[in-house]
Design a protein around this motif. Structure first.
Motif: not given
Length: 449
Positions: A400-410
């Motif tokens: 999901a796009r939200g997962t990508v956002t979380y991983r990039v932030k992390r």
């Protein structure tokens, strides 16, 4: 009471030999019938001990004499030949020198391979000495552990003498076999072709190009695309040659030149149009064909004349090296590799130690070898490559796009800085980590400190 089961073998302590790890006789490099005969003669545990020892000895031989390796298939051939010598040493100590002829077909096959690859006799004998020293060391260590201390000195002395005599006969037999094969091979057309190609690759200025083209049946003045083809399976040379020819034809080659260089490995070239008028086959179709043949291939870029012949070959070798490094890193094999697609990685990995230093310096904690850090690295690598498109990365990674956002932030938190800082350098380090994995990453225990 009458004893049964035949005469008692010499050195009953050898029956107590056994591997230190889990070793099954099915792991043997030798044919099943040979292993069965060995088990019948000395017992299953000593044979398992010999199989385990052989793996250690072969690694030592290849480390000290790299020319005896050259490809996974060549190492497997060496393993088969050295296993035969180890089992024969075992038979010699148990049954006497008359029970074990010094060579068999596996050993002779290895000698033919060395001759055809132009491995000098002194390198072959160096490998024999390395193997003999490691094997003798293992026998003496086992003897000291298993034999009654009161007779250990005499037994060690006897074993040393018998193994030295055995390897002396083995070396003499191998020398004769090498010289006979060398005489036959050196007068063959295949040897002449291989010598010409090696001369072209090392110093083209000393070679008559017209005469070389005539002997090779291949016009060296045209435009060439080189390929290295290899297989880690038991594919014969004819299968590899067919795979190389088919792949080059798919790339638009009108004539081809194929030179076997090691068991399970060959070099090849194809003459291709200099102006690109013939549309080559897609990399996907070529990869599919190679996959069906259980082979891999690395292609150089086309180049004109002898210099292009040499340059394209160098590029193919670099592409092959990248694929071997990727395999060591546990990556999925690519059956067809174009140098243009891996040129940056190939050049950056020329000095692997320096590449590792660069990756670890740029990525910091993100370079740690762990499943969670690998997920963050992969996501960030694709995110930068997709010019920060969440949709593209989510589609590529099936998340999901939200997962990508979380991983990039992390990932940025682990890095300690944003993506605009040293973006090109960061993406380069991530690309190296993505392709080469453990070869350029921090030790696993760093994350646990």
């Amino acid at each position: 009471m009458t004893e049964t089961g035949g005469p008692r073998p010499r050195r009953a302590w050898i029956a107590r030999l056994g591997p230190r790890g889990e070793v099954d006789v099915d792991r043997a490099a030798s044919p099943h019938a040979v292993v069965e005969d060995a088990v019948a003669r000395v017992g299953a545990d000593p044979v398992r001990w010999a199989i385990e020892l052989n793996s250690v000895v072969v690694r030592r031989i290849v480390d000290e004499v790299p020319a005896l390796g050259g490809s996974p298939a060549a190492v497997e051939l060496l393993r088969r030949g050295n296993e035969a010598t180890t089992l024969r040493a075992l038979f010699t100590l148990v049954e006497g020198s008359a029970a074990a002829p010094p060579t068999d077909e596996a050993i002779l096959e290895g000698i033919r391979e060395f001759v055809h690859r132009a491995v000098p006799l002194e390198r072959v004998l160096h490998g024999v000495r390395v193997g003999h020293a490691a094997t003798t060391e293992a026998f003496l260590r086992a003897c000291a552990e298993l034999v009654d201390p009161e007779v250990a000195v005499d037994e060690v002395t006897a074993i040393s003498r018998e193994l030295f005599s055995y390897v002396d006969v083995l070396s003499d037999t191998m020398i004769r076999a090498y010289l006979v094969e060398h005489e036959v091979w050196s007068t063959s057309a295949a040897a002449a072709r291989a010598d010409i190609v090696r001369s072209l690759l090392s110093d083209a200025t000393t070679t008559d190009i017209g005469e070389a083209s005539r002997v090779l049946g291949y016009d060296l003045r045209r435009t060439h695309e080189a390929v290295v083809v290899w297989s880690d399976t038991s594919n014969g040379s004819s299968t590899l040659q067919a795979a190389a020819t088919e792949a080059l034809r798919a790339r638009g080659a009108t004539t081809t030149l194929v030179i076997p260089v090691a068991s399970g490995r060959l070099w090849a070239w194809g003459t291709v149009p200099s102006d690109g008028t013939r549309r080559p086959g897609s990399w996907e179709s070529i990869a599919d064909a190679l996959s069906r043949q259980q082979t891999q291939a690395a292609f150089g870029t086309p180049g004109g004349g002898v210099e292009g012949f040499r340059r394209s070959h160098r590029e193919a070798l670099r592409g092959e090296r990248v694929e071997r490094l990727r395999r060591e890193a546990g990556r999925m094999p690519r059956h067809a590799t174009a140098y243009a697609d891996v040129a940056a990685i190939a050049l950056l990995a020329t000095d692997l130690d320096a590449a590792g230093d660069f990756v670890r310096c740029e990525l910091g904690g993100l370079a740690t070898r762990s499943a969670s850090m690998e997920v963050l690295r992969t996501t960030l690598y694709h995110y930068i490559g997709a010019e920060r498109s969440l949709v593209d990365v989510a589609r590529r990674l099936h998340v999901a796009r939200g997962t990508v956002t979380y991983r990039v932030k992390r990932a940025q938190e682990v890095l300690g800085h944003g993506l605009d800082d040293r973006l090109f350098t960061l993406h380069t380090a991530l690309a190296l980590a993505e392709e080469l994995g453990d070869a350029v990453l921090l030790p696993r225990d760093v994350a646990e400190r």
